[in-house]
Design a protein around this motif. Structure first.
Motif, PDB file in Angstrom:
ATOM      1  N   GLU A 217       0.887  -1.286  -0.122  1.00  0.00           N
ATOM      2  CA  GLU A 217      -0.055   0.082  -0.078  1.00  0.00           C
ATOM      3  C   GLU A 217       0.873   1.251   0.037  1.00  0.00           C
ATOM      4  O   GLU A 217       0.453   2.378  -0.632  1.00  0.00           O
ATOM      5  CB  GLU A 217      -1.001   0.005   1.271  1.00  0.00           C
ATOM      6  CG  GLU A 217      -2.065  -1.186   1.309  1.00  0.00           C
ATOM      7  CD  GLU A 217      -2.929  -1.015   2.246  1.00  0.00           C
ATOM      8  OE1 GLU A 217      -2.756  -0.066   3.163  1.00  0.00           O
ATOM      9  OE2 GLU A 217      -3.779  -1.822   2.285  1.00  0.00           O
ATOM     10  N   GLY A 218       2.058   1.134   0.437  1.00  0.00           N
ATOM     11  CA  GLY A 218       2.958   2.351   0.330  1.00  0.00           C
ATOM     12  C   GLY A 218       3.705   2.402  -0.641  1.00  0.00           C
ATOM     13  O   GLY A 218       4.433   3.663  -0.825  1.00  0.00           O
ATOM     14  N   GLY A 219       3.852   1.735  -1.629  1.00  0.00           N
ATOM     15  CA  GLY A 219       4.391   2.046  -2.912  1.00  0.00           C
ATOM     16  C   GLY A 219       5.403   0.545  -3.129  1.00  0.00           C
ATOM     17  O   GLY A 219       4.790  -0.569  -2.919  1.00  0.00           O
ATOM     18  N   TRP A 220       6.483   0.674  -3.871  1.00  0.00           N
ATOM     19  CA  TRP A 220       7.211  -0.199  -4.525  1.00  0.00           C
ATOM     20  C   TRP A 220       8.345  -0.226  -3.568  1.00  0.00           C
ATOM     21  O   TRP A 220       9.277   0.688  -3.412  1.00  0.00           O
ATOM     22  CB  TRP A 220       7.277  -0.197  -6.022  1.00  0.00           C
ATOM     23  CG  TRP A 220       6.497  -0.106  -6.742  1.00  0.00           C
ATOM     24  CD1 TRP A 220       5.436   0.901  -7.207  1.00  0.00           C
ATOM     25  CD2 TRP A 220       5.804  -1.371  -7.450  1.00  0.00           C
ATOM     26  NE1 TRP A 220       4.479   0.478  -8.013  1.00  0.00           N
ATOM     27  CE2 TRP A 220       4.604  -0.956  -8.213  1.00  0.00           C
ATOM     28  CE3 TRP A 220       6.140  -2.449  -7.571  1.00  0.00           C
ATOM     29  CZ2 TRP A 220       3.755  -1.608  -8.856  1.00  0.00           C
ATOM     30  CZ3 TRP A 220       5.429  -3.638  -8.339  1.00  0.00           C
ATOM     31  CH2 TRP A 220       4.204  -3.146  -8.964  1.00  0.00           C
ATOM     32  N   LEU A 221       8.898  -1.398  -3.490  1.00  0.00           N
ATOM     33  CA  LEU A 221      10.491  -1.710  -3.174  1.00  0.00           C
ATOM     34  C   LEU A 221      11.287  -2.559  -4.117  1.00  0.00           C
ATOM     35  O   LEU A 221      10.636  -3.803  -4.431  1.00  0.00           O
ATOM     36  CB  LEU A 221      10.456  -2.604  -1.710  1.00  0.00           C
ATOM     37  CG  LEU A 221      11.674  -2.718  -1.198  1.00  0.00           C
ATOM     38  CD1 LEU A 221      12.605  -1.627  -1.088  1.00  0.00           C
ATOM     39  CD2 LEU A 221      11.749  -3.795   0.089  1.00  0.00           C
ATOM     40  N   ALA A 222      12.226  -2.119  -4.569  1.00  0.00           N
ATOM     41  CA  ALA A 222      12.925  -2.865  -5.551  1.00  0.00           C
ATOM     42  C   ALA A 222      14.499  -2.935  -5.007  1.00  0.00           C
ATOM     43  O   ALA A 222      15.164  -2.179  -4.509  1.00  0.00           O
ATOM     44  CB  ALA A 222      13.288  -1.991  -6.827  1.00  0.00           C
ATOM     45  N   ARG A 223      14.847  -4.548  -5.289  1.00  0.00           N
ATOM     46  CA  ARG A 223      16.164  -4.646  -4.792  1.00  0.00           C
ATOM     47  C   ARG A 223      16.946  -4.987  -6.096  1.00  0.00           C
ATOM     48  O   ARG A 223      16.668  -5.763  -6.878  1.00  0.00           O
ATOM     49  CB  ARG A 223      16.119  -5.878  -3.859  1.00  0.00           C
ATOM     50  CG  ARG A 223      15.495  -5.778  -2.398  1.00  0.00           C
ATOM     51  CD  ARG A 223      15.185  -6.890  -1.673  1.00  0.00           C
ATOM     52  NE  ARG A 223      14.814  -6.853  -0.378  1.00  0.00           N
ATOM     53  CZ  ARG A 223      13.585  -6.969   0.014  1.00  0.00           C
ATOM     54  NH1 ARG A 223      12.925  -7.163  -1.114  1.00  0.00           N
ATOM     55  NH2 ARG A 223      13.125  -6.488   1.275  1.00  0.00           N
ATOM     56  N   LEU A 224      18.051  -4.023  -6.187  1.00  0.00           N
ATOM     57  CA  LEU A 224      18.797  -4.243  -7.104  1.00  0.00           C
ATOM     58  C   LEU A 224      20.134  -5.041  -7.075  1.00  0.00           C
ATOM     59  O   LEU A 224      20.419  -5.445  -6.022  1.00  0.00           O
ATOM     60  CB  LEU A 224      19.461  -2.686  -7.666  1.00  0.00           C
ATOM     61  CG  LEU A 224      18.385  -1.666  -7.620  1.00  0.00           C
ATOM     62  CD1 LEU A 224      18.970  -0.276  -7.967  1.00  0.00           C
ATOM     63  CD2 LEU A 224      17.320  -2.020  -8.617  1.00  0.00           C
TER      64      LEU A 224
END
Length: 410
Positions: A217-224
């Motif tokens: 709900e708070g957005g996106w989390l991307a692990r690079l």
């Protein structure tokens, strides 16, 4: 090829720039028979280049519709939008629509374009950018103090990044290749644009991939892959395109990263042509077939195909050219960087530099630069050098005081 009676019916599948331009060129050339233009999107013909620029930035965006004011309205032309072609029968020379209707043709032009490439396993909710509706959806999430993750540092990815920054967003760009714009832009020119993005506050992660992408709900989390974690309000994937060749392939036409065509844009079937982003045709400067996506290429291929359909002895020889506007820089590229074996720098007093690529014989095969009017002027003139095949003294090319026009064969 067989002669065509006066009532010869041309059916064009695809109502983008290429398809609409072909219909217009046929009419302008006095085509006597009926023309049917079939478009899948239920809206008037519009241009795609503004989708990643003005449409994302302007306060009240509107589509650029080049065929307004009756330019696609004349006796003999039928324009049908919101229709989907399901199959082509080359034996009976008909196309079948999704509702079962069949339309007979004497000449068929496939101008189905391309679709956005999607990353395997890409999460639902990630934006792509290919159509007007997709541009409006992406625009709706670009807001000041927001954050955007762009996957891909090609032309579309960097244009979206520049547009988002101009809207006040924090922007991160992730590119799996070691540099931006690797496919078609010389490295020094690409670096000018990359440095400008960094100066504008864009965080560039080159030679990096997105290992995981999660939404809550708070957005996106991307692990690079470089160990960085990026949070973003929205994500857009700009990782290239895939030609829309399913119709052609099912009809038995040769396909290899595009519908294969000859110098007249004709397929292996003498009654069928293909133009625009869906086709791969001969590119003189490369010495081979290639699929080249650009507004100008679609336009030039349509002109060639229309002339061939009219029975004229033509061959597609136009030099590839494309542009990109990012911030106050205008990128322009003519020719093909892949054909160059050496490069000459042509610096200008305004700080801009045009890079000219030469083949083994010393002929100009590419010109590229990012800057202002001087860059645009040199690239335009370089198109003529590329077309002429002139062998040029590299020292004269490097001298900005030597007009490129003077280097053309007399």
């Amino acid at each position: 090829m067989p002669t065509c009676p006066e009532a010869c019916h041309v059916v064009v599948v695809g109502a983008g720039e290429a398809g609409a331009r072909l219909a217009h060129e046929l009419h302008a050339g006095g085509w006597p028979g009926p023309i049917t233009l079939l478009g899948e999107e239920d809206r008037p013909v519009y241009e795609r280049p503004p989708l990643s620029k003005n449409v994302l930035v302007d306060d009240e965006p509107s589509p650029v519709e080049p065929y307004r004011e009756g330019r696609l309205e004349w006796p003999g032309l039928t324009v049908r939008t919101g229709v989907t072609v399901r199959s082509i029968d080359r034996t009976d020379r008909t196309v079948r629509l999704a509702d079962g209707e069949e339309i007979a043709y004497d000449r068929l032009v496939i101008a189905t374009g391309a679709r956005s490439r999607r990353l395997p396993g890409l999460a639902v909710g990630v934006h792509t950018l290919r159509t007007w509706d997709e541009a409006l959806q992406l625009r709706s999430v670009l807001h000041r103090r927001g954050s955007l993750l762009v996957i891909g540092a090609g032309l579309i990815g960097l244009e979206v990044a520049a547009s988002a920054r101009s809207r006040g967003m924090a922007v991160t760009v992730v590119e799996m290749r070691p540099r931006a714009l690797e496919r078609a832009v010389p490295e020094p020119v690409a670096e000018v644009l990359a440095e400008r993005h960094r100066a504008e506050g864009v965080s560039l992660h080159l030679g990096t991939t997105v290992e995981s992408l999660e939404q809550d709900e708070g957005g996106w989390l991307a692990r690079l892959s470089d160990g960085t974690e990026v949070t973003a309000d929205a994500v857009v994937a700009a990782v290239g395109s895939v030609p829309e060749t399913a119709l052609a392939k099912a009809a038995g036409l040769p396909v290899d990263d595009g519908i294969l065509v000859d110098g007249q844009m004709r397929t292996s079937d003498e009654h069928v042509w293909a133009i625009g982003d869906c086709c791969a045709g001969p590119v003189d400067v490369l010495g081979r077939r290639a699929r080249l996506e650009s507004w100008r290429m679609a336009h030039d291929q349509a002109v060639t195909a229309a002339a061939a359909i009219r029975g004229e002895d033509v061959r597609h020889t136009a030099v590839p050219w494309f542009w990109s506007d990012q911030y106050d820089l205008s990128l322009q590229v003519a020719g093909a960087a892949a054909a160059a074996r050496s490069w000459v720098r042509r610096p200008h007093p305004d700080g801009s530099t045009v890079h000219l690529g030469l083949d083994e014989a010393g002929r100009v095969v590419c010109a590229a630069g990012a800057g202002g009017p001087r860059v645009a002027k040199d690239v335009r003139m370089s198109e003529r050098l590329i077309t002429s095949g002139t062998v040029v003294d590299p020292g004269l090319l490097a001298d900005a005081d030597t007009p490129l026009k003077s280097l053309l064969r007399s």
